[in-house]
Design a protein around this motif. Structure first.
Motif, mmCIF file in Angstrom:
data_model
loop_
_atom_site.group_PDB
_atom_site.id
_atom_site.type_symbol
_atom_site.label_atom_id
_atom_site.label_comp_id
_atom_site.label_asym_id
_atom_site.label_seq_id
_atom_site.Cartn_x
_atom_site.Cartn_y
_atom_site.Cartn_z
ATOM 1 N N VAL A 29 0.835 -1.203 0.000
ATOM 2 C CA VAL A 29 0.000 0.000 0.000
ATOM 3 C C VAL A 29 0.870 1.253 0.000
ATOM 4 N N LEU A 30 1.860 1.288 0.862
ATOM 5 C CA LEU A 30 2.704 2.482 0.988
ATOM 6 C C LEU A 30 3.482 2.767 -0.290
ATOM 7 N N LEU A 31 3.938 1.717 -0.954
ATOM 8 C CA LEU A 31 4.695 1.906 -2.189
ATOM 9 C C LEU A 31 3.826 2.446 -3.321
ATOM 10 N N ARG A 32 2.526 2.216 -3.254
ATOM 11 C CA ARG A 32 1.610 2.721 -4.279
ATOM 12 C C ARG A 32 1.270 4.188 -4.096
ATOM 13 N N LEU A 33 1.404 4.690 -2.875
ATOM 14 C CA LEU A 33 0.936 6.041 -2.578
ATOM 15 C C LEU A 33 1.844 7.091 -3.210
ATOM 16 N N ASP A 34 1.226 8.066 -3.847
ATOM 17 C CA ASP A 34 1.965 9.175 -4.444
ATOM 18 C C ASP A 34 2.018 10.311 -3.421
ATOM 19 N N ARG A 35 2.785 10.079 -2.350
ATOM 20 C CA ARG A 35 2.865 11.042 -1.253
ATOM 21 C C ARG A 35 4.306 11.175 -0.785
ATOM 22 N N THR A 36 4.637 12.371 -0.326
ATOM 23 C CA THR A 36 5.894 12.538 0.396
ATOM 24 C C THR A 36 5.766 11.795 1.721
ATOM 25 N N MET A 37 6.834 11.114 2.110
ATOM 26 C CA MET A 37 6.733 10.236 3.272
ATOM 27 C C MET A 37 7.976 10.343 4.150
ATOM 28 N N LEU A 38 7.750 10.489 5.451
ATOM 29 C CA LEU A 38 8.810 10.399 6.443
ATOM 30 C C LEU A 38 8.452 9.253 7.371
ATOM 31 N N MET A 39 9.267 8.211 7.372
ATOM 32 C CA MET A 39 8.969 7.006 8.139
ATOM 33 C C MET A 39 9.957 6.861 9.291
ATOM 34 N N VAL A 40 9.440 6.973 10.506
ATOM 35 C CA VAL A 40 10.254 6.778 11.706
ATOM 36 C C VAL A 40 10.240 5.297 12.030
ATOM 37 N N THR A 41 11.411 4.660 12.054
ATOM 38 C CA THR A 41 11.399 3.211 12.241
ATOM 39 C C THR A 41 12.709 2.697 12.810
ATOM 40 N N HIS A 42 12.593 1.586 13.550
ATOM 41 C CA HIS A 42 13.755 0.787 13.944
ATOM 42 C C HIS A 42 13.913 -0.424 13.018
ATOM 43 N N ASP A 43 12.954 -0.606 12.130
ATOM 44 C CA ASP A 43 12.928 -1.760 11.240
ATOM 45 C C ASP A 43 13.764 -1.437 9.999
ATOM 46 N N LEU A 44 15.050 -1.755 10.057
ATOM 47 C CA LEU A 44 15.960 -1.370 8.981
ATOM 48 C C LEU A 44 15.619 -2.052 7.650
ATOM 49 N N PRO A 45 15.236 -3.335 7.626
ATOM 50 C CA PRO A 45 14.814 -3.916 6.348
ATOM 51 C C PRO A 45 13.609 -3.196 5.735
ATOM 52 N N TYR A 46 12.681 -2.727 6.562
ATOM 53 C CA TYR A 46 11.534 -1.976 6.047
ATOM 54 C C TYR A 46 11.995 -0.653 5.442
ATOM 55 N N ALA A 47 12.977 -0.033 6.070
ATOM 56 C CA ALA A 47 13.544 1.206 5.527
ATOM 57 C C ALA A 47 14.149 0.957 4.156
ATOM 58 N N VAL A 48 14.869 -0.156 4.005
ATOM 59 C CA VAL A 48 15.457 -0.505 2.716
ATOM 60 C C VAL A 48 14.370 -0.711 1.669
ATOM 61 N N GLN A 49 13.306 -1.397 2.056
ATOM 62 C CA GLN A 49 12.241 -1.730 1.125
ATOM 63 C C GLN A 49 11.463 -0.496 0.658
ATOM 64 N N LEU A 50 11.244 0.455 1.564
ATOM 65 C CA LEU A 50 10.315 1.548 1.283
ATOM 66 C C LEU A 50 10.964 2.899 1.002
ATOM 67 N N CYS A 51 12.153 3.129 1.522
ATOM 68 C CA CYS A 51 12.714 4.477 1.494
ATOM 69 C C CYS A 51 14.090 4.510 0.828
ATOM 70 N N PRO A 52 14.206 5.110 -0.344
ATOM 71 C CA PRO A 52 15.512 5.219 -0.992
ATOM 72 C C PRO A 52 16.525 6.035 -0.192
ATOM 73 N N ARG A 53 16.031 6.941 0.628
ATOM 74 C CA ARG A 53 16.917 7.814 1.414
ATOM 75 C C ARG A 53 16.653 7.616 2.900
ATOM 76 N N SER A 54 17.715 7.692 3.696
ATOM 77 C CA SER A 54 17.571 7.618 5.146
ATOM 78 C C SER A 54 18.355 8.734 5.815
ATOM 79 N N VAL A 55 17.836 9.155 6.960
ATOM 80 C CA VAL A 55 18.495 10.134 7.819
ATOM 81 C C VAL A 55 18.665 9.486 9.182
ATOM 82 N N ILE A 56 19.873 9.520 9.707
ATOM 83 C CA ILE A 56 20.130 8.973 11.040
ATOM 84 C C ILE A 56 20.263 10.135 12.017
#
Length: 262
Positions: A199-226
C-alpha cells in the motif's frame, strides 16, 4: 546551547536544489524540555515532494521530538520548520495539521468511531469538508489501502494489519502534504507487514517514516536520515548507510541476523 560532536557522517548533498518548495524544511531546529533536557541541537532536514525518507536512530535520539515539531505540537526553541513553504507557527496551525498527516504506531490512538467509514470521515469533517466531497474522500481513502469492503465494520473487529491500514486511511482522507509514519511495521505479522508495504509503495505522497525496522527502511525508502543525540549524523541513500557497519555500531543500529542488502 552545547552541541555534541557527531561521529563520522555519511552525508549526501544534492547537486542542485529544486526551485519547487520542499514538502518539509527544517532549519537549525533546537529544542529543550522544561526539565532542561536538550533533545535537538540544530537539526537541518529538507525533503522534496514525493521523496520517501526513513528517519532512523536509537531510542532517545530525538526522533519523536522532531516529529512533534512538524505539526506544531511542540514549538521550536530555536530554528524553523516549514511544510510546503508554510511556516509551522501558531497562525497556520490548522492548515499545518491538515498538511502533516501523522499515522501513530498504535491504531487505537486514531480509531474510536463505531464504524471504519465514520473513522475515515472524522478528520476531513473536522477540517470543514462536507458532502458530497466527504463521501468521495472516504471512498478514495479506503480504496487506496484496500479496505473498501470494510467501511461498515467496527474497527474493533479488524485484524492488527487491517486496523493499521484504516488508521492510514484516516490520514489520507485529509489530503496531507506529507505522511509521517511512526513505526508502521511494529507488531505486524509477515503477511500484514507485506500488505502495508504494498500500500505504501503505491501512494503518491511525500513520506517520512520513523522506524527501527531497517529492512523496512530498505524496502520503502531510498533515502535515510540517522538522528542521534539530537543531531543529524548521516543523510544519504539507505543502502549505502546500512552497508556501513561502523556507522550502524556507533549509533546503536543493527540489521537482523542473516539479512543481506544484496
Amino acid at each position: 546551547m552545547n552541541r555534541p560532536e557527531p561521529g563520522r557522517a555519511s552525508v549526501s548533498t544534492p547537486e542542485a536544489v529544486s526551485s519547487v518548495e520542499p514538502s518539509l524544511e527544517v532549519g537549525e531546529l533546537a529544542f529543550a524540555y522544561p526539565d532542561g533536557h536538550q533533545a535537538l541541537f540544530g537539526v537541518n532536514l529538507r525533503i522534496e515532494p514525493g521523496e520517501r525518507v526513513a528517519l532512523l536512530g536509537p531510542n532517545g535520539a530525538g526522533k519523536t521530538t522532531l516529529v512533534l515539531h512538524l505539526n506544531g505540537i511542540l514549538t521550536a526553541g530555536h530554528g524553523t520548520v516549514a511544510v510546503g513553504g508554510l511556516p509551522v507557527t501558531k497562525p497556520h496551525l490548522a492548515e499545518i495539521r491538515r498538511r502533516v498527516g501523522i499515522v501513530f504506531q498504535d491504531p487505537d490512538d486514531q480509531l474510536f468511531m463505531p464504524t471504519v467509514g465514520q473513522d475515515v470521515a472524522f478528520g476531513p469533517l473536522n477540517f470543514g469538508v462536507r458532502e458530497p466531497e466527504l463521501a468521495r474522500r472516504v471512498t478514495d481513502a479506503l480504496a487506496s489501502v484496500d479496505m473498501t469492503e470494510h467501511a461498515e465494520r467496527s474497527p474493533l473487529h479488524l485484524s492488527g494489519g487491517q486496523r493499521r491500514r484504516v488508521a492510514l486511511a484516516t490520514v489520507l482522507a485529509c489530503d496531507p502534504e506529507i505522511l509521517v509514519l511512526d513505526e508502521p511495521s511494529a507488531n505486524l505479522d509477515p503477511v500484514a507487514r507485506r500488505e502495508l508495504a504494498e500500500v505504501l509503495l503505491r501512494l503518491d505522497r511525500t513520506m517520512l517514516m520513523v522506524t527501527h525496522d531497517l529492512p523496512y527502511a530498505v524496502q520503502l525508502c531510498p533515502r535515510s536520515v540517522i538522528l542521534d543525540d539530537g543531531i543529524v549524523v548521516a543523510d544519504g541513500p539507505t543502502r549505502e548507510l546500512l552497508a556501513d557497519p561502523e556507522l550502524l555500531r556507533r549509533h546503536r543500529l543493527e540489521l537482523p541476523f542473516g539479512f543481506s542488502l544484496s
